[in-house]
Motif scaffolding. Structure first.
Motif, PDB file in Angstrom:
ATOM      1  N   ARG A  80      -5.198 -10.583  -5.023  1.00 27.13           N
ATOM      2  CA  ARG A  80      -5.538 -11.511  -3.937  1.00 27.13           C
ATOM      3  C   ARG A  80      -4.225 -12.004  -3.203  1.00 27.13           C
ATOM      4  NH1 ARG A  80      -9.400 -12.631  -7.928  1.00 27.13           N
ATOM      5  NH2 ARG A  80      -7.893 -13.697  -9.284  1.00 27.13           N
ATOM      6  N   ARG A  81      -3.123 -12.198  -3.508  1.00 33.41           N
ATOM      7  CA  ARG A  81      -2.028 -12.437  -3.049  1.00 33.41           C
ATOM      8  C   ARG A  81      -1.009 -11.463  -2.378  1.00 33.41           C
ATOM      9  NH1 ARG A  81       1.179 -16.643  -7.130  1.00 33.41           N
ATOM     10  NH2 ARG A  81      -0.678 -18.036  -7.607  1.00 33.41           N
ATOM     11  N   SER A  82      -1.047 -10.129  -2.576  1.00 33.29           N
ATOM     12  CA  SER A  82      -0.519  -9.319  -2.135  1.00 33.29           C
ATOM     13  C   SER A  82      -0.705  -8.742  -0.853  1.00 33.29           C
ATOM     14  CB  SER A  82      -0.312  -7.735  -3.319  1.00 33.29           C
ATOM     15  OG  SER A  82       0.538  -7.146  -2.428  1.00 33.29           O
ATOM     16  N   TRP A  83       0.319  -8.401   0.018  1.00 39.09           N
ATOM     17  CA  TRP A  83       0.212  -8.005   1.340  1.00 39.09           C
ATOM     18  C   TRP A  83       0.419  -6.361   1.453  1.00 39.09           C
ATOM     19  CZ3 TRP A  83       1.572 -10.663   6.515  1.00 39.09           C
ATOM     20  CH2 TRP A  83       1.303 -11.912   6.134  1.00 39.09           C
ATOM     21  N   HIS A  84       0.819  -5.895   0.030  1.00 37.05           N
ATOM     22  CA  HIS A  84       1.079  -4.474  -0.162  1.00 37.05           C
ATOM     23  C   HIS A  84      -0.313  -3.782  -0.756  1.00 37.05           C
ATOM     24  CE1 HIS A  84       5.353  -5.699  -0.046  1.00 37.05           C
ATOM     25  NE2 HIS A  84       5.332  -4.568   0.362  1.00 37.05           N
ATOM     26  N   PRO A  85      -0.626  -2.743  -0.615  1.00 34.30           N
ATOM     27  CA  PRO A  85      -1.723  -2.051  -1.316  1.00 34.30           C
ATOM     28  C   PRO A  85      -1.488  -2.117  -2.597  1.00 34.30           C
ATOM     29  CG  PRO A  85      -0.833  -0.528   0.602  1.00 34.30           C
ATOM     30  CD  PRO A  85      -0.098  -1.766   0.285  1.00 34.30           C
ATOM     31  N   VAL A  86      -2.739  -2.268  -3.490  1.00 35.66           N
ATOM     32  CA  VAL A  86      -2.676  -2.600  -4.841  1.00 35.66           C
ATOM     33  C   VAL A  86      -3.596  -1.489  -5.475  1.00 35.66           C
ATOM     34  CG1 VAL A  86      -2.989  -4.014  -6.962  1.00 35.66           C
ATOM     35  CG2 VAL A  86      -2.067  -4.944  -4.914  1.00 35.66           C
ATOM     36  N   LEU A  87      -2.958  -0.895  -6.373  1.00 35.50           N
ATOM     37  CA  LEU A  87      -3.856   0.347  -7.045  1.00 35.50           C
ATOM     38  C   LEU A  87      -4.112  -0.204  -8.258  1.00 35.50           C
ATOM     39  CD1 LEU A  87      -1.406   3.526  -6.306  1.00 35.50           C
ATOM     40  CD2 LEU A  87      -3.291   2.745  -5.178  1.00 35.50           C
ATOM     41  N   PHE A  88      -5.486  -0.422  -8.548  1.00 35.25           N
ATOM     42  CA  PHE A  88      -5.796  -0.933  -9.837  1.00 35.25           C
ATOM     43  C   PHE A  88      -6.261   0.174 -10.851  1.00 35.25           C
ATOM     44  CE2 PHE A  88      -9.482  -2.346 -12.502  1.00 35.25           C
ATOM     45  CZ  PHE A  88      -8.779  -3.226 -13.390  1.00 35.25           C
ATOM     46  N   PHE A  89      -5.838   0.412 -12.064  1.00 38.97           N
ATOM     47  CA  PHE A  89      -6.340   1.249 -12.795  1.00 38.97           C
ATOM     48  C   PHE A  89      -6.933   0.794 -13.922  1.00 38.97           C
ATOM     49  CE2 PHE A  89      -2.500   3.349 -10.939  1.00 38.97           C
ATOM     50  CZ  PHE A  89      -3.078   4.630 -10.690  1.00 38.97           C
ATOM     51  N   PRO A  90      -8.301   0.881 -13.960  1.00 38.55           N
ATOM     52  CA  PRO A  90      -9.068  -0.036 -15.318  1.00 38.55           C
ATOM     53  C   PRO A  90      -8.574   0.690 -16.567  1.00 38.55           C
ATOM     54  CG  PRO A  90     -10.463   1.478 -14.001  1.00 38.55           C
ATOM     55  CD  PRO A  90      -9.092   1.504 -13.303  1.00 38.55           C
ATOM     56  N   PRO A  91      -8.534  -0.023 -17.497  1.00 34.86           N
ATOM     57  CA  PRO A  91      -8.297   0.474 -18.909  1.00 34.86           C
ATOM     58  C   PRO A  91      -8.960   1.470 -19.460  1.00 34.86           C
ATOM     59  CG  PRO A  91      -9.126  -1.738 -19.157  1.00 34.86           C
ATOM     60  CD  PRO A  91      -9.039  -1.346 -17.422  1.00 34.86           C
ATOM     61  N   PRO A  92      -8.500   2.470 -20.190  1.00 39.31           N
ATOM     62  CA  PRO A  92      -9.570   3.581 -20.787  1.00 39.31           C
ATOM     63  C   PRO A  92     -10.625   2.698 -21.695  1.00 39.31           C
ATOM     64  CG  PRO A  92      -7.308   3.502 -21.748  1.00 39.31           C
ATOM     65  CD  PRO A  92      -7.181   2.312 -20.788  1.00 39.31           C
ATOM     66  N   SER A  93     -11.851   3.306 -21.651  1.00 40.55           N
ATOM     67  CA  SER A  93     -12.920   2.560 -22.292  1.00 40.55           C
ATOM     68  C   SER A  93     -13.228   3.111 -23.701  1.00 40.55           C
ATOM     69  CB  SER A  93     -14.318   2.709 -21.497  1.00 40.55           C
ATOM     70  OG  SER A  93     -14.084   3.694 -20.895  1.00 40.55           O
ATOM     71  N   ILE A 114       8.235  -0.737  -1.291  1.00 41.29           N
ATOM     72  CA  ILE A 114       7.221  -0.021  -1.879  1.00 41.29           C
ATOM     73  C   ILE A 114       6.191   0.278  -0.939  1.00 41.29           C
ATOM     74  CG2 ILE A 114       8.077  -0.665  -4.365  1.00 41.29           C
ATOM     75  CD1 ILE A 114       4.979  -1.814  -3.076  1.00 41.29           C
ATOM     76  N   SER A 115       5.322   1.274  -1.409  1.00 37.12           N
ATOM     77  CA  SER A 115       4.299   1.556  -0.772  1.00 37.12           C
ATOM     78  C   SER A 115       3.005   1.134  -1.127  1.00 37.12           C
ATOM     79  CB  SER A 115       4.091   3.271  -0.615  1.00 37.12           C
ATOM     80  OG  SER A 115       4.956   3.769  -0.150  1.00 37.12           O
ATOM     81  N   ALA A 116       3.134   0.814  -2.485  1.00 39.24           N
ATOM     82  CA  ALA A 116       1.942   0.197  -3.357  1.00 39.24           C
ATOM     83  C   ALA A 116       2.071  -0.179  -4.721  1.00 39.24           C
ATOM     84  CB  ALA A 116       0.454   1.398  -3.689  1.00 39.24           C
ATOM     85  N   ILE A 117       1.400  -1.234  -5.051  1.00 35.82           N
ATOM     86  CA  ILE A 117       1.788  -1.699  -6.492  1.00 35.82           C
ATOM     87  C   ILE A 117       0.500  -1.312  -7.198  1.00 35.82           C
ATOM     88  CG2 ILE A 117       2.002  -3.884  -7.750  1.00 35.82           C
ATOM     89  CD1 ILE A 117       2.742  -5.343  -5.079  1.00 35.82           C
ATOM     90  N   ALA A 118       0.999  -0.777  -8.771  1.00 37.03           N
ATOM     91  CA  ALA A 118      -0.154  -0.172  -9.409  1.00 37.03           C
ATOM     92  C   ALA A 118      -0.229  -1.106 -10.697  1.00 37.03           C
ATOM     93  CB  ALA A 118       0.130   1.049 -10.177  1.00 37.03           C
ATOM     94  N   VAL A 119      -1.501  -1.752 -10.765  1.00 38.70           N
ATOM     95  CA  VAL A 119      -1.633  -2.548 -11.916  1.00 38.70           C
ATOM     96  C   VAL A 119      -2.719  -2.085 -12.937  1.00 38.70           C
ATOM     97  CG1 VAL A 119      -0.632  -4.602 -11.035  1.00 38.70           C
ATOM     98  CG2 VAL A 119      -3.005  -4.172 -10.768  1.00 38.70           C
ATOM     99  N   SER A 120      -2.944  -2.666 -14.001  1.00 38.04           N
ATOM    100  CA  SER A 120      -4.096  -2.536 -14.859  1.00 38.04           C
ATOM    101  C   SER A 120      -4.602  -3.823 -15.646  1.00 38.04           C
ATOM    102  CB  SER A 120      -3.817  -1.501 -16.066  1.00 38.04           C
ATOM    103  OG  SER A 120      -5.016  -1.223 -16.760  1.00 38.04           O
ATOM    104  N   SER A 121      -5.688  -3.941 -15.860  1.00 35.83           N
ATOM    105  CA  SER A 121      -6.155  -5.362 -16.596  1.00 35.83           C
ATOM    106  C   SER A 121      -7.192  -5.143 -17.421  1.00 35.83           C
ATOM    107  CB  SER A 121      -6.267  -6.526 -15.789  1.00 35.83           C
ATOM    108  OG  SER A 121      -6.708  -7.536 -16.223  1.00 35.83           O
ATOM    109  N   GLU A 122      -7.218  -5.524 -18.661  1.00 34.01           N
ATOM    110  CA  GLU A 122      -8.516  -5.614 -19.413  1.00 34.01           C
ATOM    111  C   GLU A 122      -9.691  -6.580 -18.968  1.00 34.01           C
ATOM    112  OE1 GLU A 122      -7.500  -5.405 -23.498  1.00 34.01           O
ATOM    113  OE2 GLU A 122      -6.568  -3.329 -23.377  1.00 34.01           O
ATOM    114  N   THR A 123      -8.996  -7.549 -18.541  1.00 29.94           N
ATOM    115  CA  THR A 123     -10.073  -8.699 -18.140  1.00 29.94           C
ATOM    116  C   THR A 123     -10.532  -9.050 -16.721  1.00 29.94           C
ATOM    117  OG1 THR A 123      -8.188 -10.350 -17.438  1.00 29.94           O
ATOM    118  CG2 THR A 123      -9.088 -10.000 -19.880  1.00 29.94           C
ATOM    119  N   ILE A 124      -9.973  -8.273 -15.904  1.00 24.53           N
ATOM    120  CA  ILE A 124     -10.459  -8.355 -14.214  1.00 24.53           C
ATOM    121  C   ILE A 124     -11.899  -7.765 -14.243  1.00 24.53           C
ATOM    122  CG2 ILE A 124      -9.891  -6.033 -13.655  1.00 24.53           C
ATOM    123  CD1 ILE A 124      -8.639  -7.508 -11.003  1.00 24.53           C
ATOM    124  N   GLY A 125     -12.642  -8.752 -13.659  1.00 27.66           N
ATOM    125  CA  GLY A 125     -14.059  -8.628 -13.290  1.00 27.66           C
ATOM    126  C   GLY A 125     -14.871  -9.133 -14.591  1.00 27.66           C
TER     127      GLY A 125
END
Length: 122
Positions: free
Chosen positions: A109-122, A82-93
């Motif tokens: 923190r653990r991934s060597w792959h780029p991680v795309l973070f999508f914040p949850p809708p507010s 894969i080129s990147a991992i996409a994740v979302s979280s309501e608790t991050i930060g």
């Protein structure tokens, strides 16, 4: 998934063309539902999302695994190249992440792959 769908609808040529949808069921915990039932539910949900994304012209693979979520996601990232991992979280930060780390934060923190973070809708 809404962010991925929105991007897929407006994506430029030669960009996002395929994706892997993955669901990991943890082996630990006391769940009243059997692992087999959890796998079946996950497969059904991924099947619905896959159909939505394929309607937008994406090639979509699905994968349901049982095990350690971090290890399984990182293994799949390598296996499927894969080129990147996409994740979302309501608790991050948030303050809640201090005593109980979020999956998304730990994956970043653990991934060597780029991680795309999508914040949850507010």
């Amino acid at each position: 998934m809404q962010k991925v769908k929105a991007y897929a609808q407006k994506r430029p040529d030669h960009s996002l063309s395929e994706c892997l949808l993955m669901w990991v069921i943890e082996e630990v915990g006391r769940k009243p539902v059997s692992k087999e039932q959890q796998v079946q539910v996950a497969q059904e949900k991924l099947k619905q999302i896959k159909a939505d994304l394929e309607a937008l012209g994406l090639q979509v693979k699905t994968e349901v695994r049982v095990g350690n979520p971090y290890l399984e996601v990182l293994d799949a990232a390598t296996v499927f190249d894969i080129s990147a991992i996409a994740v979302s979280s309501e608790t991050i930060g948030s303050i809640i992440e201090l005593p109980i780390r979020s999956f998304a934060g730990e994956l970043m923190r653990r991934s060597w792959h780029p991680v795309l973070f999508f914040p949850p809708p507010s």
